[in-house]
Structures are given as C-alpha cells and as structure tokens.
Design a protein around this motif. Sequence first.
Motif, PDB file in Angstrom:
ATOM      1  N   ILE A 266     -20.779  -4.401   3.780  1.00 14.28           N
ATOM      2  CA  ILE A 266     -20.497  -5.358   2.717  1.00 14.28           C
ATOM      3  C   ILE A 266     -20.300  -6.737   3.329  1.00 14.28           C
ATOM      4  O   ILE A 266     -20.140  -6.875   4.551  1.00 14.28           O
ATOM      5  CB  ILE A 266     -19.221  -4.974   1.933  1.00 14.28           C
ATOM      6  CG1 ILE A 266     -17.973  -5.072   2.837  1.00 14.28           C
ATOM      7  CG2 ILE A 266     -19.346  -3.583   1.331  1.00 14.28           C
ATOM      8  CD1 ILE A 266     -16.655  -4.938   2.103  1.00 14.28           C
ATOM      9  N   THR A 267     -20.338  -7.750   2.495  1.00 14.40           N
ATOM     10  CA  THR A 267     -19.908  -9.088   2.903  1.00 14.40           C
ATOM     11  C   THR A 267     -18.404  -9.149   2.714  1.00 14.40           C
ATOM     12  O   THR A 267     -17.900  -8.854   1.624  1.00 14.40           O
ATOM     13  CB  THR A 267     -20.596 -10.168   2.052  1.00 14.40           C
ATOM     14  OG1 THR A 267     -22.011 -10.089   2.269  1.00 14.40           O
ATOM     15  CG2 THR A 267     -20.114 -11.553   2.445  1.00 14.40           C
ATOM     16  N   ALA A 268     -17.682  -9.497   3.748  1.00 18.14           N
ATOM     17  CA  ALA A 268     -16.221  -9.468   3.691  1.00 18.14           C
ATOM     18  C   ALA A 268     -15.711 -10.353   2.561  1.00 18.14           C
ATOM     19  O   ALA A 268     -16.114 -11.522   2.442  1.00 18.14           O
ATOM     20  CB  ALA A 268     -15.635  -9.937   5.022  1.00 18.14           C
ATOM     21  N   PRO A 269     -14.836  -9.838   1.702  1.00 21.91           N
ATOM     22  CA  PRO A 269     -14.275 -10.652   0.621  1.00 21.91           C
ATOM     23  C   PRO A 269     -13.491 -11.833   1.184  1.00 21.91           C
ATOM     24  O   PRO A 269     -12.918 -11.741   2.281  1.00 21.91           O
ATOM     25  CB  PRO A 269     -13.349  -9.675  -0.110  1.00 21.91           C
ATOM     26  CG  PRO A 269     -13.832  -8.321   0.274  1.00 21.91           C
ATOM     27  CD  PRO A 269     -14.354  -8.450   1.668  1.00 21.91           C
TER      28      PRO A 269
ATOM     29  N   SER B 107     -17.275  -3.132   6.219  1.00 21.67           N
ATOM     30  CA  SER B 107     -17.763  -2.008   5.420  1.00 21.67           C
ATOM     31  C   SER B 107     -16.666  -1.372   4.590  1.00 21.67           C
ATOM     32  O   SER B 107     -15.470  -1.583   4.831  1.00 21.67           O
ATOM     33  CB  SER B 107     -18.373  -0.939   6.343  1.00 21.67           C
ATOM     34  OG  SER B 107     -17.368  -0.360   7.162  1.00 21.67           O
ATOM     35  N   VAL B 108     -17.107  -0.609   3.599  1.00 25.37           N
ATOM     36  CA  VAL B 108     -16.243   0.365   2.932  1.00 25.37           C
ATOM     37  C   VAL B 108     -16.818   1.742   3.248  1.00 25.37           C
ATOM     38  O   VAL B 108     -17.999   1.874   3.574  1.00 25.37           O
ATOM     39  CB  VAL B 108     -16.185   0.155   1.406  1.00 25.37           C
ATOM     40  CG1 VAL B 108     -15.509  -1.158   1.073  1.00 25.37           C
ATOM     41  CG2 VAL B 108     -17.572   0.205   0.783  1.00 25.37           C
TER      42      VAL B 108
ATOM     43  N   ASN C 203     -22.991  -7.896  -1.378  1.00 29.11           N
ATOM     44  CA  ASN C 203     -22.179  -9.099  -1.593  1.00 29.11           C
ATOM     45  C   ASN C 203     -21.705  -9.145  -3.044  1.00 29.11           C
ATOM     46  O   ASN C 203     -22.200  -9.921  -3.865  1.00 29.11           O
ATOM     47  CB  ASN C 203     -22.986 -10.350  -1.246  1.00 29.11           C
ATOM     48  CG  ASN C 203     -22.132 -11.610  -1.258  1.00 29.11           C
ATOM     49  OD1 ASN C 203     -20.906 -11.538  -1.278  1.00 29.11           O
ATOM     50  ND2 ASN C 203     -22.775 -12.763  -1.255  1.00 29.11           N
ATOM     51  N   LEU C 204     -20.751  -8.266  -3.364  1.00 24.32           N
ATOM     52  CA  LEU C 204     -20.180  -8.195  -4.707  1.00 24.32           C
ATOM     53  C   LEU C 204     -18.663  -8.091  -4.597  1.00 24.32           C
ATOM     54  O   LEU C 204     -18.113  -7.934  -3.503  1.00 24.32           O
ATOM     55  CB  LEU C 204     -20.706  -6.956  -5.452  1.00 24.32           C
ATOM     56  CG  LEU C 204     -22.224  -6.809  -5.625  1.00 24.32           C
ATOM     57  CD1 LEU C 204     -22.527  -5.456  -6.274  1.00 24.32           C
ATOM     58  CD2 LEU C 204     -22.793  -7.934  -6.460  1.00 24.32           C
ATOM     59  N   LYS C 205     -17.991  -8.152  -5.730  1.00 26.46           N
ATOM     60  CA  LYS C 205     -16.559  -7.873  -5.737  1.00 26.46           C
ATOM     61  C   LYS C 205     -16.340  -6.428  -5.305  1.00 26.46           C
ATOM     62  O   LYS C 205     -17.168  -5.554  -5.587  1.00 26.46           O
ATOM     63  CB  LYS C 205     -15.992  -8.092  -7.141  1.00 26.46           C
ATOM     64  CG  LYS C 205     -16.049  -9.537  -7.614  1.00 26.46           C
ATOM     65  CD  LYS C 205     -15.482  -9.649  -9.018  1.00 26.46           C
ATOM     66  CE  LYS C 205     -15.557 -11.087  -9.522  1.00 26.46           C
ATOM     67  NZ  LYS C 205     -15.046 -11.209 -10.911  1.00 26.46           N
ATOM     68  N   VAL C 206     -15.227  -6.172  -4.641  1.00 25.77           N
ATOM     69  CA  VAL C 206     -14.997  -4.839  -4.071  1.00 25.77           C
ATOM     70  C   VAL C 206     -15.046  -3.749  -5.147  1.00 25.77           C
ATOM     71  O   VAL C 206     -15.652  -2.688  -4.939  1.00 25.77           O
ATOM     72  CB  VAL C 206     -13.646  -4.799  -3.328  1.00 25.77           C
ATOM     73  CG1 VAL C 206     -13.337  -3.382  -2.865  1.00 25.77           C
ATOM     74  CG2 VAL C 206     -13.677  -5.741  -2.132  1.00 25.77           C
TER      75      VAL C 206
END
Length: 371
Positions: free
Chosen positions: A177-180, A195-196, A316-319
Amino acid sequence: MMDEDELLAVAGICLIKKLKVAKKTRRPQKCWIEKRATLSHINLIKELTNEPDDFRNYLRMDETTYRHLLDLVTPLIKRYDTVMKCSITPHERLSATLRFLATGRTYEDLKFSTCISKSALSNMIPETCDAIYRVLKQEYLKFPKTTADWKKIALDFQNRWNFPHCLGAVDGKHVQITAPPGSGSYYFNYKKTFSVVLMGIANANYEFIYCDVGTNGRVSDGGVIENTTFMKNLIANKLNIPEPEIVVSDEPPLHYVFVGDEAFAMRHDFLKPYNQREHDYEKRIFNYRLSRARRIIENSFGILANRFRIFHTRINLKVDNIDTVILACCALHNFLRRNSSNSYTPSDVFDFEDTSTGLVTPGLRTDSENL
C-alpha cells in the motif's frame, strides 16, 4: 463628496463588472454524463460480447458469469435519477470496479475510459467492492461451522494431496500500500515496503474458507494470526473440529489439523515443518507431505494476484477501503473458481509435481499480458 446613494451605485457597477469578468474567465465544467453516452468503455464491452476471450480478459469473467454477478449486486448499488442528473447505472459501476481490480489503474487514469469523474469513482468503487463482498460472502466465502463441513475438507485434502485430517492451509500475504499520511513506519514490513497483511486459509480446491485483512505489515504472520477470530476460537475449542480418529489400523488416532510454514506456532491442531537441521528420513517425508498441502494457499494467493493485478501495485486508498477491496477480490476468487473455473483457473496456473522425482514446476501465474 458622494452621498450614500451615489456610493451604492458605484459599488453596484463595480460588482457587475467583476461578475462579467469572472463569467468570461471561469473554466467550463466537464459534463461526464454527456461524454459517457458515446465515449465510455461500456460501448467497448458491448463490442467484446462478440469476442469471448477478450471479454474474459477485460473483466476477468465470461459474459454469463458477469451478468449473474450484476444481478446479485444491482439491489445494493442501484441509484436513482434526479431532476439534476442521471445516475450511474449498476452496469457502469460494476464494470468500472472490475476493471479497477483487474488492472490496478488509478482513478485519474480510469476516468478517461469510463467517462466517470475521479471524485465519483473514489466513492463508487469502494461501495461496489463492499456490495460484492456482502452478496458473495455467505455462499462463496463461508467458514465451516459443523463437524461434517470440516470432515469434507479433510477428505478432499486426503484424496487430492495425500495428507489426512488436514482442515486447511494457512499463510499470510503482504499487500503493498501507499503509507497513509502520518503513519510513519507503522505499515513498514521486513521486505522494506509498506503493507497490510491478508491472512488466508484455503481448502484443497484452492478456495479461501477464511480471510482476515488489515493488520499492519510490521507484524509477523505468527503475530497476525494470534489476533484473528479464527485463532481465538481455535484455542477456545469453538470451531466444532472433529475429534481425533484412527487413520491406519493399529496406530494411535490422529488429530485434525491446519498446516502452515515456520512462521506459525506449533500446536496439536496446527502443524508446521520440522527444522531442516533436524532432518532424518521420516521428518523429510513429513515435510514433503506437509509442503504439498501447504502449497495450496500459496497457489491461491498467486492466482488471486495474477487475475486481479491491483495486488501488483501499491494500493493508494484509505485503509478501510483497502480492506474492502481485498475482501472483494477474495470473494470474487471463490465465485469464479466455482462458476467459471476452466477460464479463471486453467490447469497451467497450478504448480505441477512430478511424483517420480518430487520436483515441482511453478504454475503460469506471472504473465503480464492479461491487463
């Protein structure tokens, strides 16, 4: 000096001039609805109905399966027209979402082929993913509840992979993921990416029977599974797992077990390979047999990532939306395995084992042409 009435008149004239200038310089608004009628990929999809292979490649399923899925999700994603504008149809919503999952393209990129604005896509796609997961999870992502359910899974593992009393293959997958913003190193993993973790359990038919997603990538697989409802219920003996039974006559009864790799803790109902430094002949045989069963979950993740290329990007989205997207993909994986397995998972995507030599040839799950 001007009196009050004169001042008001001058102010009014200045205001009118400013409004005229603003009207001239204001950027015209894009009318996505008008463009959608002629330029949207919906017209392409209509043409692809005459090219079944291309249709399958474009939406990751054949037309019949797509129409079935559309019927299922329409009640949850249908919106109604207003006096101001026409709504985006369920067909447009679902096809755009499937194309997003199949390619991993950004909303900014996707808006040009769908003729749907970026802001609308950012709301529409997570909503549709949530609808997909909700309508499919009860039938296609159902966790076993009875002893009979578990015994059916174990019988499949014994017949197909020669591992008796196996209830599922367990593993974790890091989804980049792109880090929030402001998250620091919270999602930073040992692979040096953010990542998640998707924790999955697969049956002998490459279908997920359990998925847990959302734990940050800093946590190991062993740590992730400890916090899942699955492991908590396993420890509390609430899963209705069958009692130990005899597999070979004159031998003690064997427990029903889950199998995983070295990252997990050993339990009487959860097995992992012996350490390679401790190998003798019997332990090597055990590791080989366990590896055959455990490889199912690795194959399942590989197929999932190849068919839904969003797993090859940094999402690249909200978690919360990332979790929804991943669960929708897992539900779609099972849905397609059952409804169009020949096209979704042809035989060459699975690992092939030469039983005479024990050598394994990886399946063709890394092609980059299916976009």
